[in-house]
Design a protein around this motif. Structure first.
Motif, mmCIF file in Angstrom:
data_model
loop_
_atom_site.group_PDB
_atom_site.id
_atom_site.type_symbol
_atom_site.label_atom_id
_atom_site.label_comp_id
_atom_site.label_asym_id
_atom_site.label_seq_id
_atom_site.Cartn_x
_atom_site.Cartn_y
_atom_site.Cartn_z
ATOM 1 N N ASN A 204 41.702 95.419 83.760
ATOM 2 C CA ASN A 204 40.545 95.967 84.358
ATOM 3 C C ASN A 204 40.312 97.101 83.584
ATOM 4 O O ASN A 204 39.206 96.915 82.718
ATOM 5 N N LEU A 208 36.893 96.704 80.595
ATOM 6 C CA LEU A 208 35.821 97.381 80.979
ATOM 7 C C LEU A 208 35.540 98.596 79.987
ATOM 8 O O LEU A 208 34.432 98.754 79.965
ATOM 9 N N ARG A 209 36.593 99.270 79.685
ATOM 10 C CA ARG A 209 36.181 100.479 78.903
ATOM 11 C C ARG A 209 36.443 100.072 77.463
ATOM 12 O O ARG A 209 35.433 100.902 76.778
ATOM 13 N N PHE A 272 28.959 92.203 78.525
ATOM 14 C CA PHE A 272 29.273 91.854 80.208
ATOM 15 C C PHE A 272 29.887 90.536 79.997
ATOM 16 O O PHE A 272 30.760 90.345 80.734
ATOM 17 N N MET A 275 33.510 91.104 79.256
ATOM 18 C CA MET A 275 34.355 91.786 80.188
ATOM 19 C C MET A 275 34.548 90.741 81.176
ATOM 20 O O MET A 275 35.842 90.600 81.732
ATOM 21 N N MET A 305 39.234 98.230 91.121
ATOM 22 C CA MET A 305 38.158 98.195 89.707
ATOM 23 C C MET A 305 37.280 99.577 90.200
ATOM 24 O O MET A 305 36.699 99.967 91.309
ATOM 25 N N MET A 307 33.854 101.856 88.893
ATOM 26 C CA MET A 307 32.422 101.766 88.306
ATOM 27 C C MET A 307 32.705 102.484 86.889
ATOM 28 O O MET A 307 31.725 102.200 85.913
ATOM 29 N N HIS A 309 34.677 102.961 84.683
ATOM 30 C CA HIS A 309 34.981 102.205 83.339
ATOM 31 C C HIS A 309 34.083 101.261 82.676
ATOM 32 O O HIS A 309 33.718 100.978 81.796
ATOM 33 N N PHE A 310 33.340 100.413 83.938
ATOM 34 C CA PHE A 310 32.348 99.675 83.447
ATOM 35 C C PHE A 310 30.992 100.346 82.740
ATOM 36 O O PHE A 310 30.591 99.974 81.619
ATOM 37 N N MET A 314 29.660 99.824 78.881
ATOM 38 C CA MET A 314 28.208 99.631 78.521
ATOM 39 C C MET A 314 27.454 100.659 78.048
ATOM 40 O O MET A 314 26.381 100.198 77.232
#
Length: 373
Positions: A204, A208-209, A272, A275, A305, A307, A309-310, A314
């Motif tokens: 994860n 994500l990062r 996205f 990911m 998870m 947020m 990291h996301f 992004m």
């Protein structure tokens, strides 16, 4: 070439009455260059004196050969015997020979230092050109709000399809595979501690990062930056860019801004997709190899998870998109009109884009770590 009946090739023989004296006969001239060298190389080692009085003719090459013979054997050239009519030529050649500077040994250090200096200057100019190009593109992007008619909708949509839709399968496949590899590697280490379930957090956070946006940016740097450079560079070679300027149009509006906007829109979307594909790759390995059922994997992923990291992943996507698009377009506009220049600029755009993406990603990772985010 016929030597004629009266033309005698050069010879060098030891005088029987004076064993240390080498007597020269024949023509010691340029016409017999090979024979000169052979005759002197065949001379015995005990020679201490040379008598050139028997030479029919003696020219510059003959004198130089005798000078070099004296240097090789360590003989005193002043003791060589010549006829009176040969002395002026011998003296002139000897003077020039003595004044000739010795060749300095070239170690290549100065050449390497020069290449390093030119490389530094070239890189500085590239950086300044990229900054100036960024400012020009930003100004003309802001001008679109004032003059919307300059916006090329069809060109932008075409490049969005070319940059994003066509690249989506490749990005998804590679991200899925890399996600599986990360899960395998994490499981190898964590299994020894009985913490295999933490593979979920590893995949994860990694995708994500970092890996989602980084893989996507590197793929597009190789795929899209080179395409932009080649397309614009060929237009420069065919003088189409000059024709655009002659028609009163702006190449930045026509060629650069549609590509920049297309990449700004599509790279976050591809990130996205990367990911999601990477997370699915980790889940597939967990279900098939790590005895973590898909339901349990999904529950753990949903629970752990974060947020942030996301958001970190992004946020970097538009920055990478701007860098890749600007470098690809700038290198295309800098093509000099030859096939070699086009190839060099295409290679340069790929190398610069990938290098800049990795360097900026490293600085971003350090900054977010310092900010504890």
């Amino acid at each position: 070439m016929s030597k004629g009946p009266n033309h005698h090739p050069p010879t060098a023989t030891v005088d029987p009455g004076e064993p240390g004296t080498l007597r020269l006969q024949g023509r010691w001239t340029l016409r017999y260059a090979n024979e000169l060298g052979d005759a002197l190389r065949a001379a015995p080692e005990g020679v201490t004196q040379v008598d050139a009085g028997g030479c029919e003719r003696l020219d510059t090459l003959g004198v130089l050969q005798l000078l070099r013979f004296a240097e090789r054997r360590g003989l005193d050239f002043q003791g060589f015997r010549f006829r009176d009519d040969q002395q002026p030529l011998v003296a002139a050649i000897e003077d020039v020979h003595d004044e000739r500077p010795k060749r300095k040994r070239d170690t290549g250090f100065k050449a390497a230092l020069g290449r390093l200096g030119f490389a530094v200057v070239d890189n500085y100019r590239e950086v300044m050109a990229l900054i100036a190009f960024l400012g020009e593109v930003l100004v003309k992007l802001l001008r679109l709000f004032k003059e919307p008619s300059r916006f090329r909708v069809i060109a932008t949509v075409h490049h969005m399809e070319q940059v994003g839709l066509d690249a989506a399968p490749l990005v998804a496949l590679l991200s899925f595979m890399v996600g599986a590899v990360i899960a395998f590697l994490g499981a190898m280490v964590l299994r020894d501690f009985g913490a295999t379930i933490f593979v979920v957090e590893l995949v994860n956070a990694a995708f994500l990062r970092e890996f989602g946006v980084l893989l996507t940016a590197i793929l597009l740097a190789g795929r899209t930056a080179s395409a932009f450079t080649a397309q614009i560079g060929m237009m420069v070679n065919r003088e189409e860019v000059d024709a655009i300027r002659v028609l009163g149009l702006d190449p930045i509006d026509l060629l650069v801004i549609p590509r920049v906007l297309a990449l700004l829109v599509m790279l976050p979307l591809l990130t996205f997709i990367a990911m999601v594909a990477g997370l699915l790759g980790g889940m597939a390995v967990g279900a098939l190899n790590l005895d973590i059922p898909a339901v349990a994997y999904m529950a753990r992923m949903h629970e752990m998870m974060e947020m942030r990291h996301f958001v970190v992943g992004m946020v970097k996507a538009p920055i990478f998109a701007m860098i890749i698009a600007l470098i690809g377009c700038l290198e295309g506009l800098q093509v000099q009109g030859t096939a070699q220049s086009l190839g060099e600029r295409t290679t340069s755009s790929v190398v610069q884009s990938i290098s800049m993406v990795i360097v900026i990603d490293a600085f971003a990772a350090l900054w977010f770590m310092q900010m504890d985010y």
